[in-house]
Design a protein around this motif. Sequence first.
Motif, PDB file in Angstrom:
ATOM      1  N   PHE A  56      -8.674   3.121  -2.000  1.00  0.00           N
ATOM      2  CA  PHE A  56      -8.786   2.820  -0.574  1.00  0.00           C
ATOM      3  C   PHE A  56     -10.189   2.393  -0.174  1.00  0.00           C
ATOM      4  O   PHE A  56     -10.371   1.734   0.848  1.00  0.00           O
ATOM      5  N   LYS A  57     -11.196   2.737  -0.975  1.00  0.00           N
ATOM      6  CA  LYS A  57     -12.576   2.386  -0.622  1.00  0.00           C
ATOM      7  C   LYS A  57     -13.047   1.096  -1.288  1.00  0.00           C
ATOM      8  O   LYS A  57     -13.988   0.463  -0.806  1.00  0.00           O
ATOM      9  N   LEU A  89       3.910   2.215   2.579  1.00  0.00           N
ATOM     10  CA  LEU A  89       3.744   2.279   1.128  1.00  0.00           C
ATOM     11  C   LEU A  89       2.422   2.931   0.740  1.00  0.00           C
ATOM     12  O   LEU A  89       2.343   3.653  -0.263  1.00  0.00           O
ATOM     13  N   GLU A  90       1.384   2.692   1.520  1.00  0.00           N
ATOM     14  CA  GLU A  90       0.104   3.358   1.252  1.00  0.00           C
ATOM     15  C   GLU A  90       0.262   4.870   1.304  1.00  0.00           C
ATOM     16  O   GLU A  90      -0.256   5.588   0.430  1.00  0.00           O
ATOM     17  N   GLU A  91       0.956   5.362   2.298  1.00  0.00           N
ATOM     18  CA  GLU A  91       1.152   6.803   2.418  1.00  0.00           C
ATOM     19  C   GLU A  91       2.029   7.337   1.289  1.00  0.00           C
ATOM     20  O   GLU A  91       1.796   8.424   0.755  1.00  0.00           O
ATOM     21  N   GLU A  92       3.025   6.573   0.906  1.00  0.00           N
ATOM     22  CA  GLU A  92       3.902   6.983  -0.196  1.00  0.00           C
ATOM     23  C   GLU A  92       3.116   7.102  -1.504  1.00  0.00           C
ATOM     24  O   GLU A  92       3.251   8.085  -2.240  1.00  0.00           O
ATOM     25  N   TYR A  93       2.266   6.115  -1.781  1.00  0.00           N
ATOM     26  CA  TYR A  93       1.500   6.136  -3.032  1.00  0.00           C
ATOM     27  C   TYR A  93       0.347   7.134  -2.967  1.00  0.00           C
ATOM     28  O   TYR A  93      -0.037   7.712  -3.981  1.00  0.00           O
ATOM     29  N   ARG A  94      -0.201   7.353  -1.769  1.00  0.00           N
ATOM     30  CA  ARG A  94      -1.260   8.361  -1.614  1.00  0.00           C
ATOM     31  C   ARG A  94      -0.716   9.755  -1.908  1.00  0.00           C
ATOM     32  O   ARG A  94      -1.388  10.586  -2.526  1.00  0.00           O
ATOM     33  N   ALA A  95       0.506   9.992  -1.467  1.00  0.00           N
ATOM     34  CA  ALA A  95       1.125  11.295  -1.724  1.00  0.00           C
ATOM     35  C   ALA A  95       1.306  11.534  -3.219  1.00  0.00           C
ATOM     36  O   ALA A  95       1.238  12.674  -3.697  1.00  0.00           O
ATOM     37  N   LYS A  96       1.496  10.482  -3.972  1.00  0.00           N
ATOM     38  CA  LYS A  96       1.724  10.602  -5.411  1.00  0.00           C
ATOM     39  C   LYS A  96       0.430  10.630  -6.212  1.00  0.00           C
ATOM     40  O   LYS A  96       0.293  11.404  -7.170  1.00  0.00           O
ATOM     41  N   TYR A  97      -0.554   9.803  -5.830  1.00  0.00           N
ATOM     42  CA  TYR A  97      -1.767   9.635  -6.645  1.00  0.00           C
ATOM     43  C   TYR A  97      -3.047  10.121  -5.981  1.00  0.00           C
ATOM     44  O   TYR A  97      -4.101  10.145  -6.621  1.00  0.00           O
ATOM     45  N   GLY A  98      -2.997  10.481  -4.697  1.00  0.00           N
ATOM     46  CA  GLY A  98      -4.227  10.770  -3.980  1.00  0.00           C
ATOM     47  C   GLY A  98      -4.970   9.477  -3.678  1.00  0.00           C
ATOM     48  O   GLY A  98      -4.352   8.418  -3.525  1.00  0.00           O
ATOM     49  N   ASP A  99      -6.308   9.532  -3.622  1.00  0.00           N
ATOM     50  CA  ASP A  99      -7.094   8.331  -3.326  1.00  0.00           C
ATOM     51  C   ASP A  99      -7.243   7.413  -4.536  1.00  0.00           C
ATOM     52  O   ASP A  99      -7.599   6.242  -4.386  1.00  0.00           O
ATOM     53  N   ASN A 100      -6.995   7.930  -5.725  1.00  0.00           N
ATOM     54  CA  ASN A 100      -7.222   7.149  -6.942  1.00  0.00           C
ATOM     55  C   ASN A 100      -5.937   6.481  -7.436  1.00  0.00           C
ATOM     56  O   ASN A 100      -5.498   6.684  -8.567  1.00  0.00           O
ATOM     57  N   ILE A 101      -5.342   5.703  -6.571  1.00  0.00           N
ATOM     58  CA  ILE A 101      -4.170   4.921  -6.941  1.00  0.00           C
ATOM     59  C   ILE A 101      -4.597   3.882  -7.975  1.00  0.00           C
ATOM     60  O   ILE A 101      -5.612   3.204  -7.794  1.00  0.00           O
ATOM     61  N   PRO A 102      -3.873   3.719  -9.076  1.00  0.00           N
ATOM     62  CA  PRO A 102      -4.226   2.681 -10.053  1.00  0.00           C
ATOM     63  C   PRO A 102      -4.254   1.294  -9.402  1.00  0.00           C
ATOM     64  O   PRO A 102      -3.365   0.956  -8.613  1.00  0.00           O
ATOM     65  N   MET A 103      -5.287   0.513  -9.723  1.00  0.00           N
ATOM     66  CA  MET A 103      -5.436  -0.805  -9.105  1.00  0.00           C
ATOM     67  C   MET A 103      -4.255  -1.722  -9.400  1.00  0.00           C
ATOM     68  O   MET A 103      -3.932  -2.607  -8.604  1.00  0.00           O
ATOM     69  N   ASN A 104      -3.585  -1.495 -10.529  1.00  0.00           N
ATOM     70  CA  ASN A 104      -2.478  -2.392 -10.861  1.00  0.00           C
ATOM     71  C   ASN A 104      -1.242  -2.175  -9.979  1.00  0.00           C
ATOM     72  O   ASN A 104      -0.255  -2.891 -10.111  1.00  0.00           O
ATOM     73  N   HIS A 128      -1.656  -2.372  -6.698  1.00  0.00           N
ATOM     74  CA  HIS A 128      -2.025  -3.026  -5.433  1.00  0.00           C
ATOM     75  C   HIS A 128      -0.950  -4.021  -4.994  1.00  0.00           C
ATOM     76  O   HIS A 128      -0.610  -4.104  -3.801  1.00  0.00           O
ATOM     77  N   GLY A 129      -0.399  -4.773  -5.945  1.00  0.00           N
ATOM     78  CA  GLY A 129       0.628  -5.739  -5.606  1.00  0.00           C
ATOM     79  C   GLY A 129       1.939  -5.121  -5.169  1.00  0.00           C
ATOM     80  O   GLY A 129       2.759  -5.774  -4.514  1.00  0.00           O
ATOM     81  N   GLU A 130       2.148  -3.847  -5.525  1.00  0.00           N
ATOM     82  CA  GLU A 130       3.349  -3.157  -5.055  1.00  0.00           C
ATOM     83  C   GLU A 130       3.142  -2.596  -3.650  1.00  0.00           C
ATOM     84  O   GLU A 130       4.089  -2.524  -2.855  1.00  0.00           O
ATOM     85  N   ILE A 131       1.918  -2.187  -3.351  1.00  0.00           N
ATOM     86  CA  ILE A 131       1.616  -1.670  -2.011  1.00  0.00           C
ATOM     87  C   ILE A 131       1.563  -2.813  -0.995  1.00  0.00           C
ATOM     88  O   ILE A 131       2.181  -2.750   0.067  1.00  0.00           O
ATOM     89  N   ARG A 132       0.796  -3.877  -1.334  1.00  0.00           N
ATOM     90  CA  ARG A 132       0.816  -5.080  -0.495  1.00  0.00           C
ATOM     91  C   ARG A 132       2.020  -5.892  -0.976  1.00  0.00           C
ATOM     92  O   ARG A 132       1.918  -6.912  -1.629  1.00  0.00           O
ATOM     93  N   SER A 133       3.188  -5.446  -0.645  1.00  0.00           N
ATOM     94  CA  SER A 133       4.423  -5.793  -1.341  1.00  0.00           C
ATOM     95  C   SER A 133       4.915  -7.201  -1.018  1.00  0.00           C
ATOM     96  O   SER A 133       4.569  -7.803   0.013  1.00  0.00           O
ATOM     97  N   ARG A 134       5.789  -7.688  -1.879  1.00  0.00           N
ATOM     98  CA  ARG A 134       6.427  -8.983  -1.659  1.00  0.00           C
ATOM     99  C   ARG A 134       7.298  -8.938  -0.410  1.00  0.00           C
ATOM    100  O   ARG A 134       7.412  -9.925   0.319  1.00  0.00           O
ATOM    101  N   GLU A 135       7.907  -7.787  -0.131  1.00  0.00           N
ATOM    102  CA  GLU A 135       8.731  -7.658   1.069  1.00  0.00           C
ATOM    103  C   GLU A 135       7.883  -7.791   2.333  1.00  0.00           C
ATOM    104  O   GLU A 135       8.318  -8.390   3.323  1.00  0.00           O
ATOM    105  N   ALA A 136       6.668  -7.223   2.286  1.00  0.00           N
ATOM    106  CA  ALA A 136       5.763  -7.317   3.433  1.00  0.00           C
ATOM    107  C   ALA A 136       5.313  -8.756   3.654  1.00  0.00           C
ATOM    108  O   ALA A 136       5.174  -9.220   4.796  1.00  0.00           O
ATOM    109  N   CYS A 137       5.063  -9.481   2.561  1.00  0.00           N
ATOM    110  CA  CYS A 137       4.678 -10.889   2.669  1.00  0.00           C
ATOM    111  C   CYS A 137       5.827 -11.723   3.230  1.00  0.00           C
ATOM    112  O   CYS A 137       5.645 -12.534   4.155  1.00  0.00           O
ATOM    113  N   LEU A 138       7.003 -11.520   2.679  1.00  0.00           N
ATOM    114  CA  LEU A 138       8.158 -12.322   3.089  1.00  0.00           C
ATOM    115  C   LEU A 138       8.507 -12.089   4.553  1.00  0.00           C
ATOM    116  O   LEU A 138       8.779 -13.043   5.300  1.00  0.00           O
ATOM    117  N   ALA A 139       8.487 -10.845   4.986  1.00  0.00           N
ATOM    118  CA  ALA A 139       8.845 -10.545   6.380  1.00  0.00           C
ATOM    119  C   ALA A 139       7.910 -11.251   7.354  1.00  0.00           C
ATOM    120  O   ALA A 139       8.350 -11.818   8.365  1.00  0.00           O
TER     121      ALA A 139
END
Length: 448
Positions: free
Chosen positions: A327-328, A187-202, A204-215
Amino acid sequence: MKTLICNAQLVNEGKISTQDVLIENGRISRIDRQITAPADAKVVDANGNHLIPGMIDDQVHFREPGFPNKGTIASESRAAVAGGITSFMEMPNVNPQTTTLEALEDKYVRASKGSLANYSFYLGATNDNLEVIKNLNPNQACGIKIFMGASTGNMLVDNEDTLNAIFANAPTVIATHCENTPMISALEEEYRAKYGDNIPMNLHGEIRSREACLASSKLATELAIKHKSRLHVLHLTTADELYLFQKNKQLADLKGANITAEVCVHHLFFNDKDYDTLGSLIKCNPAVKKASDQLALIKAVQDDVIDIIATDHAPHTWDEKQNESYFKAPSGLPLVQHALVSVLEHYHNGNFSLEKIVQKTSHAVAERYQLKDRGYLREGYIADLALLDLNKPHTVTKENIRYHCGWSPFNGYTFQSSVIGTWVNGNHMFDGERIINKQFGERLVFDR
C-alpha cells in the motif's frame, strides 16, 4: 537556420521511401530525392537510417509543480527528447492540481522556461469544477482529464450527475482513466485481511481488477454515446475491454460520438510474470496484467482497435519504489526515454510494421487532438523528427538513464534499436549521445 537531412528512409503515411528533407525556419520546406544543399545549410547524412515524425506522447506526468524530487518539466522533457519524443501532453494531478484556468496557464509559463520538447496540458476535472470546464477555450488545453478511478486529492470524479454534465458540455476531447474505485477498494480490503500490508506485488493486477477496468470503460463509452462526446480512453490493460471499442466505434459513428482508445508501452512490453523480477518497479494504475492481455493488446494495435500508443510516464524516487508495503509503494514508472525503442522491439519481433508504429505514436495523436501542422513528414509542416538506427543495439544502464529519478524498469535490457537524432521545431536537439541544443520547445497549437 537551414538543415538538410539526406539519404534517409522516410516512414510516413503508410509508406517508406528514400528521400532528402530540407528544413528552413523550423519547417519542412522540401521533401525530394537528392536535394542540393543550400550554401548556408547544415547537412546531416542519415546513412540510410529511418526518419520518422517525432513521437507525440499524449499522457505524461512530469511532476511539476509540486514534486521536484520526482521530476520536473525540464528534466523529463530532456529525457523525452533523447527518446525521440518531440511533444508531450501532461496530466493535472500535480500540486496545486491543474483544475483551474489559472493553474493551467501557470504550467504553460513553467514549460516556456524549461521544456526542450513541445508541450500542452490537460485541465483536470473534479466533482465541483464544472463551470471551469464549461468556460475552457477549446484551444487552451489539449483535453479534459477525468479520473474515473481513484487519484490524488479530490480528482476522483464519481458523481453521476457531474459525469453526465461533463460529457454533455466538454468543449474539447475528454481523456479518461477508467477503473471502478468501489470495486478496487473492496478487493484491497479482502487482500489486506489475508496478507496484511505486505500483499505480494504480483497480485496488483488482481486487485486493480479487469472487472473494475471493464465496468469503468463501459460507463465512459456509454456516456460518450449518450452525449455525442469526443472520448479518448487512456491506457487499456485488458482483453475484456477491447470489444467496447470494436462495437462502440461503429455505434459512435451512427450516434455522432467520437471514441478512440490507447495502450501504453509498458502494457505492451510487460505482463504479470515480470512482477517476480521487477516487483513494485512495474506497479502502476491500471495494472500490468496477464500475458493473454498483453497479446490481446498487441493484436488490437495490429487491427486498429487501439488508436494510439503512449507512455503514462510517472516517475517516483528509487527509495519510494523500494517500500516493501504494497500500500505504500507508489504506482507509476518512468518511460519517455525508452518508449519509442521499446515499441520498436515489436517491429523486430514481427508484431508491428514501422508504418504502424508511426501511425500510432504520431499521426493518430495529431488527428485525435487536432494538432496544427504536426505529426507528419509533410512540406510546410513543423520539423519535429526522430532519426532511428534499427541496427544499433544499446543497453540501459544507470549511467545512461536521463530521468531525474535515476532508474528505469528497463535497466539491464538491451534494445535492438537506438534514437540517433531528434529535431524539435527544426532545431537539432539530440545527436544520439548528447543533448546539443538548449532551445526551448513551443506551446502546441490546435486546429479546432
